[in-house]
Design an enzyme around this catalytic site. Structure first.
Site, PDB file in Angstrom:
ATOM      1  N   PRO A   1       5.103   2.202  -1.851  1.00 61.68           N
ATOM      2  CA  PRO A   1       4.684   3.598  -1.781  1.00 61.68           C
ATOM      3  C   PRO A   1       3.937   3.997  -3.057  1.00 61.68           C
ATOM      4  CG  PRO A   1       6.941   3.368  -1.028  1.00 61.68           C
ATOM      5  CD  PRO A   1       6.546   2.047  -1.612  1.00 61.68           C
ATOM      6  N   GLU A   2       2.787   4.636  -2.894  1.00 62.40           N
ATOM      7  CA  GLU A   2       1.966   5.016  -4.039  1.00 62.40           C
ATOM      8  C   GLU A   2       2.192   6.486  -4.378  1.00 62.40           C
ATOM      9  OE1 GLU A   2      -2.010   3.404  -3.798  1.00 62.40           O
ATOM     10  OE2 GLU A   2      -1.317   1.681  -2.637  1.00 62.40           O
TER      11      GLU A   2
ATOM     12  N   LYS B   1       4.607   7.188  -9.298  1.00 57.71           N
ATOM     13  CA  LYS B   1       5.433   6.649  -8.226  1.00 57.71           C
ATOM     14  C   LYS B   1       6.920   6.993  -8.399  1.00 57.71           C
ATOM     15  CE  LYS B   1       2.208   2.761  -7.812  1.00 57.71           C
ATOM     16  NZ  LYS B   1       2.048   1.291  -7.835  1.00 57.71           N
TER      17      LYS B   1
ATOM     18  N   ARG C   1      -1.304  -9.095  -6.742  1.00 61.01           N
ATOM     19  CA  ARG C   1      -1.445  -8.080  -5.690  1.00 61.01           C
ATOM     20  C   ARG C   1      -2.792  -8.256  -4.996  1.00 61.01           C
ATOM     21  NH1 ARG C   1       1.512  -3.552  -6.455  1.00 61.01           N
ATOM     22  NH2 ARG C   1       0.986  -3.174  -4.276  1.00 61.01           N
TER      23      ARG C   1
END
Length: 260
Positions: free
Chosen positions: A2-3, A55, A250
């Site tokens: 989740p950003e 975050k 990533r």
């Protein structure tokens, strides 16, 4: 993961339920918190504010106590009617925290970090004290953010630099990829070789779109390149590529034909 927009959206949903109120009940079903006595320590205390930074989400209680949450890759916040949640969608064996107020349950499920801190500890904890400015914070200074990105490590690719929460808080893999695409910038280009104008283009797109997503929810997110590897580019009809980037490997998505 989740950003920042997801966390701000969660705060926006939780705030009307809890802010200014004393929860009717607090439960910590997850065994790791069984001995922490949160229900007893927070009993009778009103939630003074619900806010987010990057975050991270914070529930600030009377008496200088703060619940701090970071959802990592797997966590989530939900706000549901009490009669919907008990034993059903809340999946209480997985819930870490349940706060009940006025017929609504605020629930956190999963995630690596959920802790009760004093206000002083929350202010001085190194993980939190070293966070950069929030990309959708009210006091965000885009010129200062450009300087921070360049000073953090100019040798790094700009896509990797955007994920450094010490330089800029809130951007994750989706917004890194989508913002670089929107600005026409190759995410593999070194940060120090990316012009101030290009960095501003990345930041302005991210800030505008993330603020909209924080307000309207996940469905507001663009999908120009993210998870579209092998498909035609929506701008030039080239092929969208993907490859792991940075120390955490990533996955970055980009179009090498129109991102230079």
């Amino acid at each position: 993961m989740p950003e920042g927009d997801t966390i701000h959206n969660a705060a926006n949903r939780i705030r009307p339920v809890l802010a200014g109120r004393v929860p009717d009940a607090i439960e910590t079903p997850q065994r790791r918190h069984a001995l922490d006595r949160w229900p007893e320590r927070l009993a009778g205390r009103a939630v003074e504010s619900v806010d987010a930074h990057g975050k991270h989400l914070f529930l600030r209680f009377e008496g200088d106590l703060v619940i701090h949450s970071h959802l990592g890759m797997t966590g989530s916040w939900a706000v549901r009617d009490v009669d919907v949640g008990a034993g059903g969608p809340h999946r209480r064996t997985r819930a870490w925290l349940v706060l009940r107020c006025a017929g609504r349950d605020v629930v956190q499920v999963g995630g690596p970090t959920l802790e009760l801190l004093t206000t002083l500890r929350a202010r001085t904890d190194r993980r939190l004290a070293t966070l950069g400015p929030d990309i959708i914070g009210e006091d965000f200074d885009e010129q200062a953010a450009v300087r921070r990105l360049r000073l953090s490590d100019g040798d790094r690719p700009i896509g990797d630099a955007l994920l450094d929460q010490r330089a800029l808080a809130g951007i994750g893999n989706i917004w890194k990829s989508e913002s670089c695409f929107a600005a026409g910038v190759d995410p593999w280009r070194r940060a120090e070789e990316t012009s101030a104008e290009e960095l501003l283009g990345i930041l302005r797109f991210a800030r505008e779109q993330m603020a909209e997503s924080a307000r309207d929810g996940f469905t507001a997110r663009p999908r120009a390149v993210y998870r579209r590897a092998g498909e035609p580019c929506l701008r030039c009809s080239g092929t969208v590529h993907s490859r792991g980037q940075g120390d955490q490997n990533r996955t970055t998505y980009w179009c090498p034909d129109c991102q230079r």
